[in-house]
Design an enzyme around this catalytic site. Sequence first.
Site, PDB file in Angstrom:
ATOM      1  N   LYS A  33       0.818  -1.382  -0.076  1.00  0.00           N
ATOM      2  CA  LYS A  33       0.038   0.234  -0.005  1.00  0.00           C
ATOM      3  C   LYS A  33       0.858   1.314   0.218  1.00  0.00           C
ATOM      4  CE  LYS A  33      -0.289  -0.202   5.033  1.00  0.00           C
ATOM      5  NZ  LYS A  33      -1.251  -0.522   6.161  1.00  0.00           N
ATOM      6  N   ARG A 118     -11.159   0.413  14.654  1.00  0.00           N
ATOM      7  CA  ARG A 118     -11.280   1.460  13.502  1.00  0.00           C
ATOM      8  C   ARG A 118     -12.312   0.792  12.450  1.00  0.00           C
ATOM      9  NH1 ARG A 118      -4.985   1.889  11.210  1.00  0.00           N
ATOM     10  NH2 ARG A 118      -5.761  -0.279  10.680  1.00  0.00           N
ATOM     11  N   TYR A 245      16.672  30.847   3.437  1.00  0.00           N
ATOM     12  CA  TYR A 245      15.375  31.733   4.015  1.00  0.00           C
ATOM     13  C   TYR A 245      15.878  32.193   5.455  1.00  0.00           C
ATOM     14  CZ  TYR A 245      12.958  30.888  -0.423  1.00  0.00           C
ATOM     15  OH  TYR A 245      12.670  30.626  -1.627  1.00  0.00           O
ATOM     16  N   MET A 287      11.793  24.426  -0.692  1.00  0.00           N
ATOM     17  CA  MET A 287      11.015  23.632  -1.596  1.00  0.00           C
ATOM     18  C   MET A 287      11.847  22.403  -2.166  1.00  0.00           C
ATOM     19  SD  MET A 287       8.130  24.731  -3.973  1.00  0.00           S
ATOM     20  CE  MET A 287       7.344  25.705  -3.138  1.00  0.00           C
TER      21      MET A 287
END
Length: 332
Positions: A33, A118, A245, A287
């Site tokens: 998954k 769940r 930054y 980023m």
Amino acid sequence: MSQIRISSRNFFHNISQIAAKTQSIEKIALVLKDNAYGHGLKIMAELARKAGVRHAVVRRVCEAEAIGGLFETVLVLSELPQETPPEDIHITINSMEAIDRIPKDTTVELKIDTGMHRNGIEPGRFAEALEKISGRGLKLAGVMTHYRSADEMGSEFFWQKKRFDLVREEAVRIGVSGIRWHSCNSAALFRMSGFDEDIARIGIAAYGCLKMPSSFFPPDLMPVMSLWADKIATRELRAGERVGYGGEGVVAEDCRISSYDIGYGDGWPRREYVLPDGRSLVGRVSMDMVCIEGDEERICIFDDASKAAEQLGTIGYEVMTGLSASVKRVVV
Ligand SMILES: *Cc1c(COP(=O)(O)O)cnc(C)c1O
């Protein structure tokens, strides 16, 4: 470009450790998954097949379709199909209501809620669920449950297992046969003595990042994934100059700083971090890049997701699945 390296040798090693515990490779259902825990769905499906793994587990129908034909069965954990899937795709029943919504002739596996709360049906409604399944023309292929704390000390694991065993005894009494029974994830498999189920659903152990208390004698597993980044540019800086930054990365002495092409846009956390070789990231994560003192062409961001996760205040699963699908995966 930054890349995720997949060590086929470590993966094959882990699979053989797991098969030693299940006593047969045929009893491993590899959990693929979420892009195979970030390793790449197709890549890991093909390696698994090479290793001799016969069963897979995914989250969605489209993932099952993408690896169709590579396994004898693919179990879909949490999506209902629009139309009847091929027989080798099994659909998990997570609630009574779901039984009404699954197309006729679909092969299904019933999840029992033994305590995680769940999803799954209550043990007391097992017989009722069976009736409903056959009434709807669905084919039952398995019954399963999931443990909430298999990787922790305490008795919870044992009472959940007990509840599951009681359902199994009831199934014998009412004459259910020819289906598979499974409760184990990675931690449960290694915790259980005398594994006696039909398959074990194994994710994190196969990827080499299983964390368990040492008193459970976890097996010797090796991380399959490592993350690497390539240099973009290098510059010489003077003591007191600032990097990135906000100018947060103040350099203490004259030094050489390089930028490397991995950032939060690739799913790498925007946090302080120390590389496996001991160097800290300088300044904020951008980023698409990070900065480090030095100038080599390529750096290793991590070679063990569990260790990286400890620094980042999370678990290996999150670090690995967080890496974006666009980062190139290469098998080494
Ligand atoms: C993800 C998952 C697994 C695999 O768990 P690991 O701890 O990675 O081995 C097994 N069963 C179910 C139902 C899951 O959702």
